[in-house]
Design a protein around this motif. Structure first.
Motif, PDB file in Angstrom:
ATOM      1  N   SER A  17       0.808  -1.221   0.000  1.00  0.00           N
ATOM      2  CA  SER A  17       0.000   0.000   0.000  1.00  0.00           C
ATOM      3  C   SER A  17       0.847   1.280   0.000  1.00  0.00           C
ATOM      4  O   SER A  17       0.312   2.382   0.177  1.00  0.00           O
ATOM      5  CB  SER A  17      -0.922   0.005   1.223  1.00  0.00           C
ATOM      6  N   ALA A  18       2.154   1.139  -0.228  1.00  0.00           N
ATOM      7  CA  ALA A  18       3.046   2.309  -0.141  1.00  0.00           C
ATOM      8  C   ALA A  18       2.655   3.413  -1.126  1.00  0.00           C
ATOM      9  O   ALA A  18       2.689   4.596  -0.795  1.00  0.00           O
ATOM     10  CB  ALA A  18       4.488   1.873  -0.385  1.00  0.00           C
ATOM     11  N   ALA A  21      -0.415   5.346   0.008  1.00  0.00           N
ATOM     12  CA  ALA A  21      -0.049   6.317   1.060  1.00  0.00           C
ATOM     13  C   ALA A  21       0.634   7.527   0.429  1.00  0.00           C
ATOM     14  O   ALA A  21       0.358   8.677   0.789  1.00  0.00           O
ATOM     15  CB  ALA A  21       0.880   5.654   2.077  1.00  0.00           C
ATOM     16  N   ARG A  24      -1.824   9.827  -1.460  1.00  0.00           N
ATOM     17  CA  ARG A  24      -2.600  10.639  -0.519  1.00  0.00           C
ATOM     18  C   ARG A  24      -1.761  11.831  -0.048  1.00  0.00           C
ATOM     19  O   ARG A  24      -2.227  12.965  -0.013  1.00  0.00           O
ATOM     20  CB  ARG A  24      -2.999   9.779   0.671  1.00  0.00           C
ATOM     21  N   GLY A  25      -0.507  11.560   0.267  1.00  0.00           N
ATOM     22  CA  GLY A  25       0.389  12.635   0.690  1.00  0.00           C
ATOM     23  C   GLY A  25       0.544  13.684  -0.402  1.00  0.00           C
ATOM     24  O   GLY A  25       0.472  14.893  -0.129  1.00  0.00           O
ATOM     25  N   GLY A  63       9.064   1.676   5.354  1.00  0.00           N
ATOM     26  CA  GLY A  63       9.494   1.529   3.965  1.00  0.00           C
ATOM     27  C   GLY A  63       9.491   2.848   3.206  1.00  0.00           C
ATOM     28  O   GLY A  63      10.487   3.218   2.557  1.00  0.00           O
ATOM     29  N   LEU A  68      12.137   7.433   0.548  1.00  0.00           N
ATOM     30  CA  LEU A  68      12.037   8.856   0.199  1.00  0.00           C
ATOM     31  C   LEU A  68      13.138   9.708   0.813  1.00  0.00           C
ATOM     32  O   LEU A  68      13.551  10.701   0.220  1.00  0.00           O
ATOM     33  CB  LEU A  68      10.681   9.422   0.645  1.00  0.00           C
ATOM     34  N   TYR A  90       3.842  -3.536   7.950  1.00  0.00           N
ATOM     35  CA  TYR A  90       3.673  -4.818   7.250  1.00  0.00           C
ATOM     36  C   TYR A  90       5.023  -5.524   7.268  1.00  0.00           C
ATOM     37  O   TYR A  90       5.798  -5.431   6.333  1.00  0.00           O
ATOM     38  CB  TYR A  90       3.181  -4.592   5.820  1.00  0.00           C
ATOM     39  N   ARG A  95      11.376  -7.925   3.725  1.00  0.00           N
ATOM     40  CA  ARG A  95      11.345  -6.453   3.726  1.00  0.00           C
ATOM     41  C   ARG A  95      12.342  -5.896   4.738  1.00  0.00           C
ATOM     42  O   ARG A  95      13.037  -4.917   4.469  1.00  0.00           O
ATOM     43  CB  ARG A  95       9.936  -5.940   4.062  1.00  0.00           C
ATOM     44  N   ASP A 152       1.294   4.834  11.118  1.00  0.00           N
ATOM     45  CA  ASP A 152      -0.057   4.303  11.156  1.00  0.00           C
ATOM     46  C   ASP A 152      -0.740   4.771  12.460  1.00  0.00           C
ATOM     47  O   ASP A 152      -0.079   4.873  13.498  1.00  0.00           O
ATOM     48  CB  ASP A 152       0.048   2.781  11.125  1.00  0.00           C
ATOM     49  N   ILE A 169       5.303  13.228  11.408  1.00  0.00           N
ATOM     50  CA  ILE A 169       5.375  14.046  10.185  1.00  0.00           C
ATOM     51  C   ILE A 169       4.325  13.469   9.251  1.00  0.00           C
ATOM     52  O   ILE A 169       4.397  12.290   8.881  1.00  0.00           O
ATOM     53  CB  ILE A 169       6.762  13.986   9.503  1.00  0.00           C
ATOM     54  N   ASP A 187       3.913  18.547   6.969  1.00  0.00           N
ATOM     55  CA  ASP A 187       4.847  18.932   5.899  1.00  0.00           C
ATOM     56  C   ASP A 187       5.280  17.672   5.170  1.00  0.00           C
ATOM     57  O   ASP A 187       5.147  16.554   5.698  1.00  0.00           O
ATOM     58  CB  ASP A 187       6.075  19.636   6.519  1.00  0.00           C
ATOM     59  N   LEU A 189       7.731  14.917   4.020  1.00  0.00           N
ATOM     60  CA  LEU A 189       8.823  14.302   4.787  1.00  0.00           C
ATOM     61  C   LEU A 189      10.218  14.817   4.447  1.00  0.00           C
ATOM     62  O   LEU A 189      10.955  15.272   5.328  1.00  0.00           O
ATOM     63  CB  LEU A 189       8.750  12.778   4.568  1.00  0.00           C
TER      64      LEU A 189
HETATM   65  O1  PTJ Z   1       6.533   0.339   5.527  1.00  0.00           O
HETATM   66  P1  PTJ Z   1       5.311   0.036   6.351  1.00  0.00           P
HETATM   67  O2  PTJ Z   1       4.944  -1.426   6.317  1.00  0.00           O
HETATM   68  O3  PTJ Z   1       5.458   0.506   7.785  1.00  0.00           O
HETATM   69  O4  PTJ Z   1       4.059   0.846   5.706  1.00  0.00           O
HETATM   70  C1  PTJ Z   1       4.181   2.241   5.491  1.00  0.00           C
HETATM   71  C2  PTJ Z   1       2.846   2.879   5.036  1.00  0.00           C
HETATM   72  C3  PTJ Z   1       3.117   4.356   4.779  1.00  0.00           C
HETATM   73  C4  PTJ Z   1       2.385   2.197   3.754  1.00  0.00           C
HETATM   74  C5  PTJ Z   1       1.808   2.672   6.152  1.00  0.00           C
HETATM   75  O5  PTJ Z   1       2.284   3.229   7.354  1.00  0.00           O
HETATM   76  C6  PTJ Z   1       0.469   3.270   5.785  1.00  0.00           C
HETATM   77  O6  PTJ Z   1      -0.381   2.631   5.183  1.00  0.00           O
HETATM   78  O7  PTJ Z   1       0.327   4.544   6.148  1.00  0.00           O
HETATM   79  P2  PTJ Z   1      -1.053   5.378   5.945  1.00  0.00           P
HETATM   80  O8  PTJ Z   1      -2.041   4.930   6.965  1.00  0.00           O
HETATM   81  O9  PTJ Z   1      -1.457   5.375   4.496  1.00  0.00           O
HETATM   82  O10 PTJ Z   1      -0.597   6.821   6.334  1.00  0.00           O
HETATM   83  C7  PTJ Z   1       0.404   7.504   5.658  1.00  0.00           C
HETATM   84  C8  PTJ Z   1       0.212   9.008   5.910  1.00  0.00           C
HETATM   85  O11 PTJ Z   1       1.374   9.662   5.446  1.00  0.00           O
HETATM   86  C9  PTJ Z   1      -0.972   9.625   5.159  1.00  0.00           C
HETATM   87  O12 PTJ Z   1      -1.706  10.454   6.046  1.00  0.00           O
HETATM   88  C10 PTJ Z   1      -0.334  10.464   4.045  1.00  0.00           C
HETATM   89  O13 PTJ Z   1      -1.060  11.662   3.806  1.00  0.00           O
HETATM   90  C11 PTJ Z   1       1.027  10.794   4.645  1.00  0.00           C
HETATM   91  N1  PTJ Z   1       2.115  10.932   3.661  1.00  0.00           N
HETATM   92  C12 PTJ Z   1       2.334  10.215   2.547  1.00  0.00           C
HETATM   93  N2  PTJ Z   1       3.468  10.610   1.922  1.00  0.00           N
HETATM   94  C13 PTJ Z   1       3.994  11.604   2.682  1.00  0.00           C
HETATM   95  C14 PTJ Z   1       3.139  11.810   3.800  1.00  0.00           C
HETATM   96  N3  PTJ Z   1       3.411  12.729   4.742  1.00  0.00           N
HETATM   97  C15 PTJ Z   1       4.547  13.448   4.608  1.00  0.00           C
HETATM   98  N4  PTJ Z   1       5.407  13.302   3.555  1.00  0.00           N
HETATM   99  C16 PTJ Z   1       5.185  12.378   2.591  1.00  0.00           C
HETATM  100  N5  PTJ Z   1       6.048  12.233   1.584  1.00  0.00           N
END
Ligand code: PTJ
Length: 236
Positions: A17-18, A21, A24-25, A63, A68, A90, A95, A152, A169, A187, A189
């Protein structure tokens, strides 16, 4: 940034799901004008001060964070003289291996002396079930101040419940992590870490001047104001 994620995905570093995520960011960053807003800059200063004053600061990485901004995390850890712990939601052995190898290669290339934890978990985060609860007693378990970018919501809550100062962050000011964290920096990351790296360590504001809900409200207001853009008046 997308290319960095593509490369990391090929190396097996990322959760399935990276990309979701990340997308969305990106959307939130667009609405914020792809810049560091003043409340985020102030929250970064508060965060740096808290990490600097901590007895056991730890930078927790997943991850997306390694992909990044792995270099910036290592440089910040060196600046703070603290460990980095790979702590993924995950969790699989493959990994973990890919992420630890990537960080160790970066360490060599950058020539930094930073301890990387996560390989030998000997503790669990109370209140979380399964592999995502695993952590190291010398790292996340004993940390008093933790930086958890892109965290999370469940884990953020569990870490706060342990009495830790949790610095989040996250570009989404409405996410559960943003709301539940002790200090939240709304902000991007890598931009945030670059800012923290360029900040002097002296004369930083202290946490008593930080108002968590006001800081999140400011970020939301920036997004709402950004939406007042008028196409009819815009020539570019
Ligand atoms: O590597 P793992 O297994 O720990 O999984 C990592 C992810 C990011 C996939 C996991 O923690 C996840 O699913 O996260 P979420 O619940 O989707 O939350 C990620 C949050 O980070 C969201 O609110 C996004 O808006 C935010 N986000 C995404 N990219 C960035 C960010 N915030 C700051 N900088 C970014 N580049």
């Amino acid at each position: 940034m997308r290319h960095r994620l593509e490369v990391a995905a090929k190396k097996g570093m990322l959760a399935d799901s990276a990309m979701i995520a990340h997308g969305r960011g990106e959307a939130y960053d667009y609405l914020l004008g792809e810049r560091t807003i003043p409340s985020a800059h102030f929250a970064s200063q508060i965060a740096l001060q808290s990490l600097q004053q901590a007895e056991h600061p730890v930078l927790s990485v997943n991850g997306n964070v390694v992909a990044l901004a792995g270099d910036e995390v290592l440089q910040l850890a060196e600046k703070l003289n603290c460990p980095v712990e790979v702590n993924i939601f995950y969790r699989t052995p493959e990994r973990m291996h890919a992420l630890l190898s990537d960080l160790n290669e970066r360490k060599k290339r950058l020539g930094v002396e930073v301890e990387i934890l996560g390989e030998n978990p000997d503790a669990t985060i109370p209140g979380l079930k399964g592999p995502r609860a695993k952590c190291e007693s010398r790292g996340i378990l004993q940390a008093d101040v933790l930086l958890v970018p892109l965290e999370d919501g469940d884990r953020c809550e569990a870490l706060v419940a342990m009495g830790k100062t949790v610095i989040v962050i996250d570009l989404n000011p409405l996410s559960r992590s943003s709301r539940r964290g002790s200090i939240t920096i709304v902000d991007e990351l890598s931009r945030c870490l670059e800012n923290m790296l360029s900040m002097p360590m002296q004369d930083l504001p202290t946490s008593d001047s930080y108002n968590h809900s006001q800081s999140l409200q400011n970020a939301l207001n920036e997004i709402v104001d950004g939406m007042k853009y008028k196409f009819s008046e815009a020539k570019d």
